[in-house]
Design an enzyme around this catalytic site. Structure first.
Site, short mmCIF file in Angstrom:
data_model
loop_
_atom_site.label_atom_id
_atom_site.label_comp_id
_atom_site.label_asym_id
_atom_site.label_seq_id
_atom_site.Cartn_x
_atom_site.Cartn_y
_atom_site.Cartn_z
N HIS A 181 -74.47 -24.32 -48.62
CA HIS A 181 -73.56 -25.60 -48.61
C HIS A 181 -74.61 -26.54 -49.42
O HIS A 181 -73.89 -27.40 -50.36
CB HIS A 181 -73.70 -26.04 -46.94
N GLU A 182 -75.83 -26.64 -49.23
CA GLU A 182 -76.53 -27.54 -49.94
C GLU A 182 -76.64 -27.40 -51.53
O GLU A 182 -76.51 -28.14 -52.27
CB GLU A 182 -78.07 -27.43 -49.52
N CYS A 231 -70.51 -31.56 -42.23
CA CYS A 231 -71.31 -32.35 -43.26
C CYS A 231 -71.79 -33.74 -42.96
O CYS A 231 -70.81 -34.48 -42.26
CB CYS A 231 -70.52 -32.32 -44.50
N HIS A 267 -73.61 -28.93 -52.89
CA HIS A 267 -73.61 -30.42 -52.88
C HIS A 267 -74.33 -30.88 -54.29
O HIS A 267 -73.99 -31.72 -54.99
CB HIS A 267 -74.60 -30.97 -51.87
#
Length: 179
Positions: free
Chosen positions: A146-147, A104, A150
Site C-alpha cells: 500500500h505504501e 487509507c 502511494h
C-alpha cells in the site's frame, strides 16, 4: 544502555492530503539529501500517522513528494513491525493473492476489499542512508504494498475494479471531506 526515542515524539502533526489532491496522484522523487530536514520529516510522519490512528504513512500524504514511508503495523500473528524506509522499492511480492479490507488515511472512513500478495519485500535505506530490507507477510505485507503504491502515485481504489471501485469512489464523492 542507550535509550531509544519514541518515533514521532519530537514530531508535529501535519495536515493530511485527501483523495483528489494532485500530490497523491504523481510519482514521488528520490531522496538525495540526507540530514536533519529528512529526519524531521520522518518524525512528523510518525506523529501524523499516530494522530490519525494509522499503521503506515507515505510522505506525499502530508504533501511532500519524496519517496519515504513510515509504518507501525502488526502482521497476522500480531507481531509489531516499526520502521521507515527512504527510497523504497518493492523488490518482491508473491504468494497467495488475498482480497482483504483496505483503508487509507487519505480516504478517511472508507475501505474496500483489495487484492494484495500475501508476502512482500521492500528494500531502501534509512534516514542515515544505511541499507534496509523489510519483509512482511499477511497484513504487514498489505501495508508495505500500500505504501509503495502511494509513492508511485497510486491509491488502493486504483487496484480494484467493477462495482467495488464505483462504490468506494461514489462514497468518497459524498464524504464530508471531499473537495
Amino acid at each position: 544502555m542507550r535509550r531509544r526515542s519514541i518515533p514521532g515524539a519530537q514530531g508535529r502533526v501535519r495536515p493530511m492530503r485527501l483523495l483528489g489532491d494532485p500530490v497523491l496522484h504523481a510519482p514521488c522523487a528520490e531522496v538525495t539529501e540526507f540530514g536533519p530536514d529528512l529526519a524531521r520529516l520522518v518524525e512528523d510522519m510518525y506523529a501524523t500517522m499516530y494522530a490519525a490512528r494509522g499503521v503506515g504513512l507515505a510522505a506525499n500524504q502530508i504533501g511532500h513528494d519524496l519517496r519515504v514511508f513510515v509504518y507501525d503495523c502488526p502482521d497476522d500473528e500480531e507481531r509489531r513491525h516499526l520502521g521507515h524506509v527512504v527510497n523504497p522499492r518493492l523488490v518482491d511480492a508473491d504468494g497467495e493473492v488475498l482480497h482483504g479490507p483496505e483503508g487509507c488515511l487519505s480516504l478517511p472512513g472508507l475501505e474496500a476489499r483489495t487484492p494484495r500478495f500475501d508476502r512482500a519485500v521492500v528494500a531502501g535505506v534509512t534516514v542515515r542512508g544505511e541499507p534496509v530490507r523489510v519483509c512482511g507477510t499477511g497484513f504487514f505485507a498489505r501495508c508495505l504494498q500500500h505504501e509503495c503504491d502511494h509513492l508511485g502515485g497510486g491509491l488502493y481504489p486504483d487496484r480494484i475494479t467493477g462495482w467495488r471501485r464505483r462504490r468506494v469512489l461514489r462514497a468518497a464523492a459524498k464524504a464530508p471531506w471531499s473537495t
